[in-house]
Design a protein around this motif. Structure first.
Motif, mmCIF file in Angstrom:
data_model
loop_
_atom_site.group_PDB
_atom_site.id
_atom_site.type_symbol
_atom_site.label_atom_id
_atom_site.label_comp_id
_atom_site.label_asym_id
_atom_site.label_seq_id
_atom_site.Cartn_x
_atom_site.Cartn_y
_atom_site.Cartn_z
ATOM 1 N N ARG A 2 0.833 -1.195 0.000
ATOM 2 C CA ARG A 2 0.000 0.000 0.000
ATOM 3 C C ARG A 2 0.877 1.259 0.000
ATOM 4 N NH1 ARG A 2 -4.541 -1.131 4.535
ATOM 5 N NH2 ARG A 2 -5.814 0.140 3.159
ATOM 6 N N THR A 3 0.244 2.388 -0.302
ATOM 7 C CA THR A 3 0.953 3.667 -0.290
ATOM 8 C C THR A 3 0.201 4.653 0.608
ATOM 9 O OG1 THR A 3 -0.241 4.437 -2.253
ATOM 10 C CG2 THR A 3 1.894 3.363 -2.606
ATOM 11 N N ASP A 4 0.936 5.643 1.104
ATOM 12 C CA ASP A 4 0.322 6.692 1.920
ATOM 13 C C ASP A 4 0.090 7.931 1.061
ATOM 14 O OD1 ASP A 4 2.790 7.992 1.678
ATOM 15 O OD2 ASP A 4 3.491 7.357 3.652
ATOM 16 N N ILE A 5 -0.363 9.021 1.687
ATOM 17 C CA ILE A 5 -0.689 10.207 0.896
ATOM 18 C C ILE A 5 0.565 10.924 0.399
ATOM 19 C CG2 ILE A 5 -2.971 10.608 1.867
ATOM 20 C CD1 ILE A 5 -1.726 12.762 3.669
ATOM 21 N N SER A 6 1.733 10.479 0.841
ATOM 22 C CA SER A 6 2.983 10.960 0.246
ATOM 23 C C SER A 6 3.373 10.109 -0.950
ATOM 24 C CB SER A 6 4.120 10.936 1.285
ATOM 25 O OG SER A 6 4.077 12.065 2.106
ATOM 26 N N THR A 7 2.466 9.255 -1.393
ATOM 27 C CA THR A 7 2.636 8.354 -2.548
ATOM 28 C C THR A 7 3.827 7.423 -2.359
ATOM 29 O OG1 THR A 7 4.071 9.763 -3.935
ATOM 30 C CG2 THR A 7 1.699 10.172 -4.052
ATOM 31 N N ASP A 15 -6.301 -0.635 7.895
ATOM 32 C CA ASP A 15 -6.939 0.569 7.372
ATOM 33 C C ASP A 15 -6.944 1.713 8.391
ATOM 34 O OD1 ASP A 15 -7.431 -0.583 4.925
ATOM 35 O OD2 ASP A 15 -9.500 -1.134 5.386
ATOM 36 N N LYS A 16 -7.252 1.390 9.650
ATOM 37 C CA LYS A 16 -7.306 2.433 10.668
ATOM 38 C C LYS A 16 -5.919 3.019 10.921
ATOM 39 C CE LYS A 16 -11.415 0.859 13.214
ATOM 40 N NZ LYS A 16 -11.923 0.373 14.523
ATOM 41 N N ALA A 17 -4.928 2.159 10.972
ATOM 42 C CA ALA A 17 -3.562 2.637 11.189
ATOM 43 C C ALA A 17 -3.109 3.528 10.033
ATOM 44 C CB ALA A 17 -2.608 1.461 11.352
ATOM 45 N N LEU A 18 -3.433 3.123 8.805
ATOM 46 C CA LEU A 18 -3.053 3.933 7.652
ATOM 47 C C LEU A 18 -3.770 5.279 7.683
ATOM 48 C CD1 LEU A 18 -1.504 4.286 5.039
ATOM 49 C CD2 LEU A 18 -3.350 3.065 3.845
ATOM 50 N N HIS A 19 -5.031 5.267 8.110
ATOM 51 C CA HIS A 19 -5.778 6.524 8.243
ATOM 52 C C HIS A 19 -5.069 7.464 9.209
ATOM 53 C CE1 HIS A 19 -9.004 9.359 9.159
ATOM 54 N NE2 HIS A 19 -8.879 9.037 10.435
ATOM 55 N N HIS A 20 -4.632 6.933 10.330
ATOM 56 C CA HIS A 20 -3.969 7.789 11.313
ATOM 57 C C HIS A 20 -2.586 8.236 10.838
ATOM 58 C CE1 HIS A 20 -7.062 7.688 14.315
ATOM 59 N NE2 HIS A 20 -7.062 6.369 14.378
ATOM 60 N N TRP A 21 -1.859 7.369 10.126
ATOM 61 C CA TRP A 21 -0.572 7.784 9.587
ATOM 62 C C TRP A 21 -0.756 8.918 8.571
ATOM 63 C CZ3 TRP A 21 4.197 8.658 10.102
ATOM 64 C CH2 TRP A 21 5.065 8.811 9.009
ATOM 65 N N ASN A 22 -1.760 8.785 7.716
ATOM 66 C CA ASN A 22 -2.044 9.871 6.781
ATOM 67 C C ASN A 22 -2.445 11.146 7.529
ATOM 68 O OD1 ASN A 22 -1.449 8.517 4.402
ATOM 69 N ND2 ASN A 22 -3.518 7.678 4.192
ATOM 70 N N GLY A 23 -3.141 10.974 8.650
ATOM 71 C CA GLY A 23 -3.483 12.127 9.474
ATOM 72 C C GLY A 23 -2.254 12.797 10.063
ATOM 73 N N THR A 43 0.323 4.760 17.060
ATOM 74 C CA THR A 43 1.225 3.890 17.817
ATOM 75 C C THR A 43 0.455 2.886 18.652
ATOM 76 O OG1 THR A 43 1.396 5.618 19.524
ATOM 77 C CG2 THR A 43 3.139 5.521 17.853
ATOM 78 N N THR A 44 -0.801 3.193 18.997
ATOM 79 C CA THR A 44 -1.661 2.225 19.698
ATOM 80 C C THR A 44 -2.175 1.177 18.732
ATOM 81 O OG1 THR A 44 -2.345 3.878 21.327
ATOM 82 C CG2 THR A 44 -3.768 1.952 21.063
ATOM 83 N N GLN A 45 -2.644 1.620 17.567
ATOM 84 C CA GLN A 45 -3.217 0.722 16.570
ATOM 85 C C GLN A 45 -2.157 -0.158 15.918
ATOM 86 O OE1 GLN A 45 -6.578 0.873 16.023
ATOM 87 N NE2 GLN A 45 -6.600 -0.828 14.561
ATOM 88 N N ALA A 46 -0.947 0.400 15.732
ATOM 89 C CA ALA A 46 0.123 -0.337 15.039
ATOM 90 C C ALA A 46 1.421 -0.194 15.832
ATOM 91 C CB ALA A 46 0.286 0.192 13.615
ATOM 92 N N PRO A 47 1.511 -0.846 16.994
ATOM 93 C CA PRO A 47 2.700 -0.686 17.843
ATOM 94 C C PRO A 47 3.980 -1.203 17.210
ATOM 95 C CG PRO A 47 1.298 -2.468 18.641
ATOM 96 C CD PRO A 47 0.517 -1.761 17.578
ATOM 97 N N ASP A 48 3.873 -1.986 16.155
ATOM 98 C CA ASP A 48 5.065 -2.523 15.494
ATOM 99 C C ASP A 48 5.442 -1.739 14.232
ATOM 100 O OD1 ASP A 48 5.180 -4.506 17.424
ATOM 101 O OD2 ASP A 48 3.957 -5.905 16.267
ATOM 102 N N PHE A 49 4.845 -0.565 14.063
ATOM 103 C CA PHE A 49 5.167 0.287 12.912
ATOM 104 C C PHE A 49 6.324 1.201 13.300
ATOM 105 C CE2 PHE A 49 3.939 4.213 10.340
ATOM 106 C CZ PHE A 49 4.536 3.748 9.180
ATOM 107 N N ALA A 50 7.511 0.846 12.873
ATOM 108 C CA ALA A 50 8.719 1.548 13.327
ATOM 109 C C ALA A 50 8.703 3.027 12.952
ATOM 110 C CB ALA A 50 9.950 0.862 12.734
#
Length: 454
Positions: A2-7, A15-23, A43-50
């Motif tokens: 997948r990609t974020d809003i920075s392409t 999906d929820k974690a990606l929403h918050h990262w884009n936020g 960080t709560t939704q995706a604690p393993d997202f470095a």
């Protein structure tokens, strides 16, 4: 993947974690109040997202507060644990390395990591913004422009963050003195991102530097969408408005903005503090009695003067302490800076120059020892850029150097400083310069009369 809003490719599959990262991305670019909430949820939704932990750590370091170094280190440790699980993208690993570099005293190397991420994908707006922001803190104005120009071609009308990229370019253009281009680029960016406080403030910088006060005030009043959603960056936008009113001589409005907007929330964030302390100095240099407004600033400055994180921050604390000849707080700050200057890293080298001479000069100015103050400030002045911040922010130190020179009777040297300051502004003489040039003319006439009478 997948990609974020920075392409850019992202390892998040929720999906929820990606929403918050884009936020988080949008919040950092727009200086939005909701950024922290998105980061906490991420960080709560995706604690393993470095990369989320890396963002938290970098954000802590950008706040320039010594007590947040432990939080930044904890974020780096969490990022390292997350990386050990595998699956991170190359860009995510670079961000984690950037955090480690800064914790090791090398934010310049953090920039290099962001630039490497941008080579992976020139359309990666958030990595560009982080490079831009750290360069800004290190005073690398030409590097800011080179960095943005390397990737601006990968941003076009179809890119979701196009307006914010233009806002960064506008600010970089302004800081290297390309004012017309900066104005045009910043206003175009606002067409695509009306909530871009950074882009709006880039254009406000243009109007401040070119003595276009009416246009600047109208810009800020006409784009509330660019600052009404902001975190404390809105205080800085109002600070810009106050500078424009000060240039017009409208002291009542400046004081009202100080009390009801700029310093309504009495935080000790160094950026908020720098807005306040530098504005009060500007007012006092114009002969304005600011009442007891220094009291709360001096109290905060005394508590924060051991930080030693950024010369820029320390010198704004010094502005609040330099008139206090009883407590010794100004001398303690200078002594602490001398200790910090012994550390051979990115921050220590700026503490060494211009930090030490500037700190000593401000201390002497507060003691009314204008000859020594001018000697120290004049020695530091060619190196002010290294402190970071903008031309508008550093201008308070330019003004103090000029004022010290006048009070010390160093007419020729002071005139050269004023002329160089006006040249930096594209030849536009503001009210500060006009008043001081008038004062120099009076001093020369008085000298001529005195000489003729001998």
């Amino acid at each position: 993947m997948r990609t974020d809003i920075s392409t850019s490719d992202i390892s998040l599959d929720d999906d929820k974690a990606l929403h918050h990262w884009n936020g988080v991305i949008h919040g950092v670019l727009s200086h939005g109040q909701a950024t922290g909430d998105h980061l906490a949820a991420l960080t709560t939704q995706a604690p393993d997202f470095a990369m989320g932990h890396a963002m938290k750590g970098l954000a802590c370091l950008m706040l320039g507060r010594r007590e947040l170094f432990d939080a930044a280190q904890a974020a780096s440790d969490a990022a390292t644990r997350a990386l050990s699980l595998g699956g991170a993208t190359a860009r995510e690993r670079l961000w984690c390395q950037a955090l480690q570099d800064w914790l090791a005293g090398a934010p310049s190397q953090s920039i290099a990591r962001m630039e490497e991420a941008m080579r992976l994908n020139p359309a990666d707006t958030i990595s560009m913004k982080l490079s831009h922001g750290i360069r800004f803190m290190l005073g690398d104005n030409h590097g800011m422009l080179r960095s943005v120009d390397r990737v601006i071609g990968a941003h076009d009308h179809s890119h979701p963050l196009y307006g914010y990229a233009l806002g960064c370019r506008a600010f970089a253009l302004e800081e290297v003195g390309r004012y017309d281009e900066a104005e045009q680029t910043g206003r175009r960016g606002l067409d695509f991102a009306r909530d871009d406080a950074w882009g709006l403030h880039a254009v406000a910088h243009v109007y401040d530097m070119t003595h276009m006060t009416e246009q600047g005030i109208a810009l800020i009043d006409g784009f509330p969408d660019a600052w009404s959603h902001c975190n404390n960056f809105r205080f800085h936008v109002w600070w810009h408005k106050a500078l424009l009113h000060l240039d017009q001589g409208d002291i009542a409005t400046v004081l009202d903005l100080y009390d009801t907007k700029i310093r309504d929330e009495k935080t000790d964030d160094y950026r908020d503090f720098s807005n306040a302390s530098s504005l009060l100095v500007r007012l006092e240099l114009e002969g304005v009695d600011v009442g007891d407004r220094w009291v709360e600033l001096a109290t905060l400055a005394a508590k924060r003067s051991d930080d030693g994180c950024l010369t820029f921050a320390d010198m704004h604390y010094m502005l609040a302490l330099m008139g206090d000849t009883d407590s010794g707080a100004a001398g303690r700050l200078t002594a602490r800076m001398a200790q910090s200057a012994q550390i051979d890293d990115d921050i220590g080298r700026v503490m060494q120059s211009p930090g030490l001479a500037l700190s000593h000069g401000l201390e002497c100015f507060g003691e009314a020892d204008y000859a020594t103050a001018f000697a120290q400030l004049h020695a530091a002045q060619p190196h002010f850029q290294a402190m970071g911040g903008s031309h508008a922010q550093r201008d308070v130190f330019e003004r103090l150097t000029i004022e010290a020179g006048l009070r010390a009777g160093r007419i020729d040297d002071t005139e050269r400083l004023i002329l160089a300051r006006t040249a930096l502004r594209g030849g536009h003489e503001d009210s500060f310069a006009a008043a001081r040039m008038g004062q120099i003319a009076q001093m020369r006439r008085a000298q001529a009369v005195s000489t003729a009478a001998e």
